[in-house]
Design an enzyme around this catalytic site. Sequence first.
Site, PDB file in Angstrom:
ATOM      1  N   LYS A 149      46.696  44.091  38.794  1.00 18.66           N
ATOM      2  CA  LYS A 149      47.069  43.730  40.165  1.00 18.66           C
ATOM      3  C   LYS A 149      48.313  44.476  40.637  1.00 18.66           C
ATOM      4  O   LYS A 149      49.079  45.018  39.843  1.00 18.66           O
ATOM      5  CB  LYS A 149      47.213  42.203  40.287  1.00 18.66           C
ATOM      6  CG  LYS A 149      45.815  41.560  40.347  1.00 18.66           C
ATOM      7  CD  LYS A 149      45.801  40.117  40.716  1.00 18.66           C
ATOM      8  CE  LYS A 149      44.323  39.681  40.829  1.00 18.66           C
ATOM      9  NZ  LYS A 149      44.174  38.234  40.874  1.00 18.66           N
TER      10      LYS A 149
ATOM     11  N   ARG B  25      41.278  36.455  32.995  1.00 22.83           N
ATOM     12  CA  ARG B  25      40.244  37.242  33.679  1.00 22.83           C
ATOM     13  C   ARG B  25      40.710  38.693  33.677  1.00 22.83           C
ATOM     14  O   ARG B  25      41.727  39.003  34.313  1.00 22.83           O
ATOM     15  CB  ARG B  25      40.083  36.704  35.107  1.00 22.83           C
ATOM     16  CG  ARG B  25      39.025  37.395  35.940  1.00 22.83           C
ATOM     17  CD  ARG B  25      39.014  36.827  37.355  1.00 22.83           C
ATOM     18  NE  ARG B  25      37.989  37.452  38.178  1.00 22.83           N
ATOM     19  CZ  ARG B  25      38.169  38.608  38.811  1.00 22.83           C
ATOM     20  NH1 ARG B  25      39.312  39.246  38.726  1.00 22.83           N
ATOM     21  NH2 ARG B  25      37.187  39.126  39.526  1.00 22.83           N
TER      22      ARG B  25
HETATM   23  N1  HH2 Z   1      41.192  37.951  41.291  1.00 20.19           N
HETATM   24  C1  HH2 Z   1      40.301  38.756  41.905  1.00 20.19           C
HETATM   25  C2  HH2 Z   1      38.997  38.321  42.121  1.00 20.19           C
HETATM   26  N2  HH2 Z   1      38.588  37.101  41.713  1.00 20.19           N
HETATM   27  N3  HH2 Z   1      39.058  35.023  40.676  1.00 20.19           N
HETATM   28  C3  HH2 Z   1      39.940  34.197  40.088  1.00 20.19           C
HETATM   29  N4  HH2 Z   1      39.561  32.969  39.704  1.00 20.19           N
HETATM   30  N5  HH2 Z   1      41.240  34.570  39.856  1.00 20.19           N
HETATM   31  C4  HH2 Z   1      41.708  35.804  40.224  1.00 20.19           C
HETATM   32  O1  HH2 Z   1      42.914  36.075  40.009  1.00 20.19           O
HETATM   33  C5  HH2 Z   1      40.801  36.706  40.863  1.00 20.19           C
HETATM   34  C6  HH2 Z   1      39.458  36.275  41.080  1.00 20.19           C
HETATM   35  C7  HH2 Z   1      40.716  40.126  42.363  1.00 20.19           C
HETATM   36  O2  HH2 Z   1      40.527  41.091  41.358  1.00 20.19           O
HETATM   37  P1  HH2 Z   1      39.294  42.130  41.234  1.00 20.19           P
HETATM   38  O3  HH2 Z   1      37.997  41.430  41.031  1.00 20.19           O
HETATM   39  O4  HH2 Z   1      39.615  43.104  40.184  1.00 20.19           O
HETATM   40  O5  HH2 Z   1      39.308  42.914  42.576  1.00 20.19           O
HETATM   41  P2  HH2 Z   1      38.467  42.799  43.918  1.00 20.19           P
HETATM   42  O6  HH2 Z   1      38.693  41.469  44.503  1.00 20.19           O
HETATM   43  O7  HH2 Z   1      39.025  43.897  44.764  1.00 20.19           O
HETATM   44  O8  HH2 Z   1      37.021  42.986  43.577  1.00 20.19           O
END
Ligand code: HH2
Length: 271
Positions: A216, A251
């Site tokens: 992040k 995660r």
């Molecule tokens: N962060 C992201 C997406 N989903 N779900 C939970 N429960 N907690 C989190 O911190 C979280 C989440 C964002 O990360 P990422 O999937 O890598 O990116 P993007 O939203 O751009 O797909």
Amino acid sequence: MIWDTGDAAQPTVVMGIVNVTPDSFSDGGRFERVDAAVQHGLTLAAQGAHLVDVGGESTRPGAAPVNADEEMARVLPVVRELAAAGVKVSIDTRNAVTAEHAVAAGAVVVNDVTGFGDPAMRAVTAAAAVAAVVNHMPTDDPRTMQAHAHYHDVVAEVRAFFVRRVLECREAGINDIVVDPGIGFGKTTAHNLELLNQLHRYADLGCPVLVGVSRKRFIGELAGDVPPAERGPGSVAAALAAVDRGARIVRVHDVAEHVQALRLWHAITRT
Ligand code: HH2
């Protein structure tokens, strides 16, 4: 038990990330095709992920929203194939209709970044008798969430949200509830650090705590302007700090690195 690794030497549950999106902040576009996403999920499971989190909509600040039909077209074949292969699947969605179809396709966890404010999301999850990940964000809209990064006491305000929403989820009939402070969701770097450092203040809620810090922006910022693909070491450090303060589930994008780090951390700290 889904939140029990069955391995006393490594009790932290590792949730691997599979983004089936063209615009995710760290791996957008790479796993857009279904077979590539399935292959990636299988690789993460082989590396030691206890479950994989499949998402079809980027929730990074400012990301374009995706309608549920498009989202389902992206994620459902991936959920179905991974579940058929014996991988435990979590569906990362804020749409109740997507969650409903994903659990029918074999998902065993609903991960809603908007935190189950939608009664339909609670009803679908309760009816399927699957687990819920209740994530905190200060507004339902990822496009504007950073404008809402204002708290008097972020740890207490997130805690009050958990108390309220966990009760609503229980009243709806959901039994297996995980809480997540929503690192980066309408939070500044200072908020993220405080939430991570004070994570132990959520221990008495009676719910496992999940933390998503992987790659992040605050990691890139603190590491000195490092791009997402190079945030692995900082991500591992932040995950270990969270586990030290009570996180049960992490995660992550880089599963093998986290599993190795967690094995070492647990070996040292239980000695
Ligand atoms: N962060 C992201 C997406 N989903 N779900 C939970 N429960 N907690 C989190 O911190 C979280 C989440 C964002 O990360 P990422 O999937 O890598 O990116 P993007 O939203 O751009 O797909």
